[in-house]
Scaffold this motif. Structure first.
Motif: not given
Length: 418
Positions: A59-72
């Motif tokens: 989890v070292d990504i842009d903070r703008e990502f939501t959880l659902l978007r992060f897990v695709g």
């Protein structure tokens, strides 16, 4: 073993998000108890950082990502996959902070009521089998003191919890309930019972004994009954027996509704008839439910109503009142979690929380009382009204059994009429 379809549902949601079947800690997935049409039934945080210990991807990504978007994943993916689950999702509302889940209610009501039928039978059978590994301290104080009475009430209730819980059956130590904080023998786990204090003086009550305390509460119940039903309650033998019973029940409830290791402050002044209202209200709703069910059966015998159809032939989609969903969701589907949360027994902890079950009962009967006021259960025997009445009678039968199960665990007898 108790079935808990909600806990299983949380694990499935967690696996949907993380790809791993692993129970999540604490309140990460939250069950809602109120404002369900607005906030949904269940929600979970939509921030990636809240889930970092369960995610396999760093989890070292842009903070703008939501959880659902992060897990695709998308909302529709959650809805579609849930069609193969025991509980199904009707709608998902994704916000930046949280993801809100609205269950498909007809399916959930059917599943919850079936689960309750099995769980209530399992609990009754488990309590009948009992356990010999929970004891009250034989060296405790005056056997007729109110504190000693509290020890006895706690012992019986904890025996019931241990009969129900698999983790208690698998645990070998003897559990000792005592009001003394002294050490105990090896292989024995102690549950400390707090003293009973006089609310006015703030010190341990030693002048009023257990028998006198019960008589005080029976006096309160007499005042309540006289106010509602008239003077005959003091002369009729059946009334006397009934009041004796609910007075004893009020005492047990009062001694158990505070955390076991905390002191209980008791108000012994019965002039206001207020100290026992909680227990009286619970038993009144027991009687109210029994009366509705008995009246329905009487009208079947009289030929005014048809016989109640089998559970599998009832259309539970007709239970559309918001109160009906709250009753099933919070007090039927939510019941196994309450029982589970009443027990914590492991290498580090030996804790029982019957006060959680007391609070659950109080909330349950408040919701029931509101439902009675808003909804007419027994209607005219017209063809178009019968299907919804059948669904409501089945629901109330199972709620009644669940209410009696709670009282049984607390070692309180229910009542059939007031």
């Amino acid at each position: 073993m108790l079935e808990n379809v909600l806990e299983s549902f949380y694990e499935i949601i967690s696996a949907f998000i993380t790809g791993v079947h692993k129970p999540v800690k604490g309140q990460l997935i939250k069950k809602h108890c109120e404002k369900l049409p607005i906030h949904g039934d269940i929600s979970f945080p939509n921030a990636v950082k809240s889930w970092h210990e369960y995610l396999t991807t760093p989890v070292d990504i842009d903070r703008e990502f939501t959880l659902l978007r992060f897990v695709g994943k998308e909302e529709k993916d959650l809805i579609e996959q849930s069609q193969n689950w025991v509980l199904q999702i009707q709608r998902v509302n994704e916000c930046r902070e949280r993801v809100y889940i609205f269950l498909e209610r007809t399916r959930a009501i059917h599943v919850g009521l079936l689960e309750a039928l099995r769980n209530n039978e399992f609990i009754a059978q488990s309590i009948r089998e009992g356990t010999s590994r929970v004891l009250n301290d034989p060296n405790d104080e005056n056997v007729n003191s109110i504190t000693s009475l509290r020890v006895k009430c706690l012992t019986k209730t904890i025996q019931n919890f241990c009969s129900i819980h698999l983790k208690c059956k698998q645990s070998s130590p003897v559990i000792l309930i005592s009001s003394k904080s002294s050490s105990c023998d090896e292989g024995v786990r102690k549950v400390l019972c707090g003293a009973v204090l006089n609310a006015k003086t703030g010190v341990k009550e030693i002048k009023i004994n257990a028998d006198e305390f019960i008589r005080i509460r029976q006096g309160e119940m007499t005042l309540i009954a006289q106010h509602k039903y008239g003077v005959r309650v003091t002369t009729d033998s059946k009334w006397k027996d009934f009041i004796a019973h609910i007075g004893e029940s009020a005492v047990v409830f009062e001694l158990l509704q505070t955390k076991p290791n905390s002191a209980v402050k008791i108000n012994f002044d019965c002039s206001s008839a207020g100290s026992s209202k909680g227990a009286a209200f619970i038993l009144y709703n027991c009687a109210r439910l029994q009366t509705i069910l008995r009246t329905y059966n009487d009208r079947v015998i009289e030929g005014l109503y048809p016989s109640l159809p089998k559970f599998e032939d009832v259309d539970f989609s007709l239970l559309t009142e918001e109160d009906e969903w709250c009753l099933v969701y919070n007090y039927i589907l939510g019941f196994p979690s309450v029982i589970s949360n009443c027990v914590e027994l492991n290498e580090k902890s030996c804790e029982f929380r019957p006060h959680h079950l007391c609070n659950f009962l109080c909330s349950m009967v408040r919701e029931l009382s509101q439902y009675y006021r808003r909804v007419r259960i027994l209607t005219e025997p017209r063809k178009h009204l019968l299907p919804v009445m059948f669904a409501r009678i089945h629901m109330l039968k199972i709620i009644n059994d669940t209410l009696k199960t709670c009282l049984h665990i607390l070692n309180i007898k229910s009542v059939s009429q007031m």
